[in-house]
Enzyme design. Structure first.
Site, PDB file in Angstrom:
ATOM      1  N   CYS A  67      38.121  38.794  44.512  1.00  0.00           N
ATOM      2  CA  CYS A  67      38.712  38.274  43.264  1.00  0.00           C
ATOM      3  C   CYS A  67      37.631  37.966  42.239  1.00  0.00           C
ATOM      4  O   CYS A  67      37.821  38.192  41.046  1.00  0.00           O
ATOM      5  CB  CYS A  67      39.558  37.034  43.540  1.00  0.00           C
ATOM      6  SG  CYS A  67      41.077  37.423  44.423  1.00  0.00           S
ATOM      7  N   ASN A  86      49.601  34.488  46.395  1.00  0.00           N
ATOM      8  CA  ASN A  86      49.150  35.467  47.381  1.00  0.00           C
ATOM      9  C   ASN A  86      50.353  36.173  47.998  1.00  0.00           C
ATOM     10  O   ASN A  86      51.422  35.576  48.195  1.00  0.00           O
ATOM     11  CB  ASN A  86      48.230  34.849  48.438  1.00  0.00           C
ATOM     12  CG  ASN A  86      48.769  33.627  49.122  1.00  0.00           C
ATOM     13  OD1 ASN A  86      49.559  32.875  48.547  1.00  0.00           O
ATOM     14  ND2 ASN A  86      48.356  33.398  50.353  1.00  0.00           N
ATOM     15  N   ILE A  87      50.130  37.459  48.272  1.00  0.00           N
ATOM     16  CA  ILE A  87      51.186  38.312  48.831  1.00  0.00           C
ATOM     17  C   ILE A  87      50.583  39.026  50.038  1.00  0.00           C
ATOM     18  O   ILE A  87      49.731  39.907  49.873  1.00  0.00           O
ATOM     19  CB  ILE A  87      51.694  39.326  47.781  1.00  0.00           C
ATOM     20  CG1 ILE A  87      52.217  38.591  46.535  1.00  0.00           C
ATOM     21  CG2 ILE A  87      52.779  40.225  48.386  1.00  0.00           C
ATOM     22  CD1 ILE A  87      52.481  39.485  45.334  1.00  0.00           C
ATOM     23  N   GLU A  88      50.989  38.595  51.230  1.00  0.00           N
ATOM     24  CA  GLU A  88      50.373  39.118  52.451  1.00  0.00           C
ATOM     25  C   GLU A  88      51.085  40.373  52.953  1.00  0.00           C
ATOM     26  O   GLU A  88      52.133  40.770  52.438  1.00  0.00           O
ATOM     27  CB  GLU A  88      50.357  38.013  53.517  1.00  0.00           C
ATOM     28  CG  GLU A  88      49.490  36.850  53.058  1.00  0.00           C
ATOM     29  CD  GLU A  88      49.230  35.795  54.113  1.00  0.00           C
ATOM     30  OE1 GLU A  88      49.967  35.753  55.126  1.00  0.00           O
ATOM     31  OE2 GLU A  88      48.277  35.011  53.924  1.00  0.00           O
ATOM     32  N   CYS A  94      38.048  34.260  46.392  1.00  0.00           N
ATOM     33  CA  CYS A  94      37.280  35.077  47.337  1.00  0.00           C
ATOM     34  C   CYS A  94      36.368  36.036  46.571  1.00  0.00           C
ATOM     35  O   CYS A  94      36.489  36.203  45.350  1.00  0.00           O
ATOM     36  CB  CYS A  94      38.223  35.846  48.271  1.00  0.00           C
ATOM     37  SG  CYS A  94      38.916  37.345  47.546  1.00  0.00           S
ATOM     38  N   CYS A 100      45.421  38.444  46.838  1.00  0.00           N
ATOM     39  CA  CYS A 100      45.241  37.019  46.562  1.00  0.00           C
ATOM     40  C   CYS A 100      45.986  36.606  45.283  1.00  0.00           C
ATOM     41  O   CYS A 100      46.286  37.443  44.422  1.00  0.00           O
ATOM     42  CB  CYS A 100      43.770  36.696  46.362  1.00  0.00           C
ATOM     43  SG  CYS A 100      42.762  36.839  47.842  1.00  0.00           S
ATOM     44  N   GLU A 130      44.868  35.038  42.734  1.00  0.00           N
ATOM     45  CA  GLU A 130      44.090  35.281  41.512  1.00  0.00           C
ATOM     46  C   GLU A 130      44.259  36.718  41.038  1.00  0.00           C
ATOM     47  O   GLU A 130      44.381  36.987  39.843  1.00  0.00           O
ATOM     48  CB  GLU A 130      42.612  35.004  41.777  1.00  0.00           C
ATOM     49  CG  GLU A 130      42.295  33.559  42.145  1.00  0.00           C
ATOM     50  CD  GLU A 130      42.393  33.270  43.640  1.00  0.00           C
ATOM     51  OE1 GLU A 130      43.186  33.952  44.344  1.00  0.00           O
ATOM     52  OE2 GLU A 130      41.689  32.369  44.119  1.00  0.00           O
TER      53      GLU A 130
HETATM   54  N1  THU Z   1      43.824  33.633  49.303  1.00  0.00           N
HETATM   55  C1  THU Z   1      44.119  33.596  47.976  1.00  0.00           C
HETATM   56  O1  THU Z   1      45.226  33.941  47.564  1.00  0.00           O
HETATM   57  N2  THU Z   1      43.159  33.180  47.128  1.00  0.00           N
HETATM   58  C2  THU Z   1      41.943  32.713  47.484  1.00  0.00           C
HETATM   59  O2  THU Z   1      41.190  32.277  46.632  1.00  0.00           O
HETATM   60  C3  THU Z   1      41.543  32.717  48.891  1.00  0.00           C
HETATM   61  C4  THU Z   1      42.524  33.273  49.849  1.00  0.00           C
HETATM   62  C5  THU Z   1      44.881  34.005  50.250  1.00  0.00           C
HETATM   63  C6  THU Z   1      44.719  35.325  50.930  1.00  0.00           C
HETATM   64  C7  THU Z   1      45.553  35.110  52.173  1.00  0.00           C
HETATM   65  O3  THU Z   1      46.907  35.376  51.883  1.00  0.00           O
HETATM   66  C8  THU Z   1      45.421  33.621  52.481  1.00  0.00           C
HETATM   67  O4  THU Z   1      44.953  33.033  51.263  1.00  0.00           O
HETATM   68  C9  THU Z   1      44.473  33.308  53.620  1.00  0.00           C
HETATM   69  O5  THU Z   1      43.258  33.922  53.410  1.00  0.00           O
END
Ligand code: THU
Length: 137
Positions: free
Chosen positions: A95, A48-50, A92, A59, A61
């Site tokens: 995804c 994940n890259i916020e 999510c 996310c 995925e």
């Molecule tokens: N996130 C994912 O990377 N994959 C998931 O299946 C659920 C959520 C990440 C998004 C965000 O950076 C952090 O988790 C919290 O939601």
């Protein structure tokens, strides 16, 4: 669902866990890693890259599948997800929809929890009655 061998499951989980270490998650501090196996046999990892604006966050995925599609992959065999949650990982909704563009409903998704225990679910179980290009024919 295609049967997956234990060695393959462990291998993909290891790669998903490794990918989790690359997460950029300064806001949620919730790190996620994914490993997607393409029909070519190649593996694509993602984290994940916020973003400070939150909604542009990508996310793990989607990072994995977008990397793979960029490389020319269009068919996939399995996905593994690793995170530090108590519950088993689950992609999510966004995804799930992105996966449905390229993956069959029988795609096995290996969902691990922080202990490394896992369950396998299919994309079809997670996104029943998906809207896909078939609906636009
Ligand atoms: N996130 C994912 O990377 N994959 C998931 O299946 C659920 C959520 C990440 C998004 C965000 O950076 C952090 O988790 C919290 O939601």
């Amino acid at each position: 669902m295609k049967t997956m061998h234990d060695v393959e499951i462990k291998n993909m989980l290891r790669m998903a866990k490794d990918a989790k270490q690359r997460a950029y998650a300064p806001y949620s501090h919730f790190c996620v890693g994914a490993c997607l196996k393409a029909a070519s046999g190649a593996y694509y990892q993602g984290c994940n890259i916020e973003n400070a604006a939150y909604s542009p966050t990508n996310c793990a995925e989607r990072t994995a599948i977008f990397r793979a599609v960029y490389e020319g992959e269009r068919e996939f065999e399995a996905l593994a997800i690793a995170w530090d949650g108590e519950d088993y990982a689950a992609p999510c909704g966004v995804c799930r929809q992105v996966l449905a563009e390229f993956c069959e409903a029988n795609l096995p998704i290996i969902c691990a929890n922080k202990e490394g225990d896992y369950i396998i679910r299919t994309l079809g179980e997670l996104l029943p009655a998906a809207f896909t290009k078939k609906d636009m024919a």
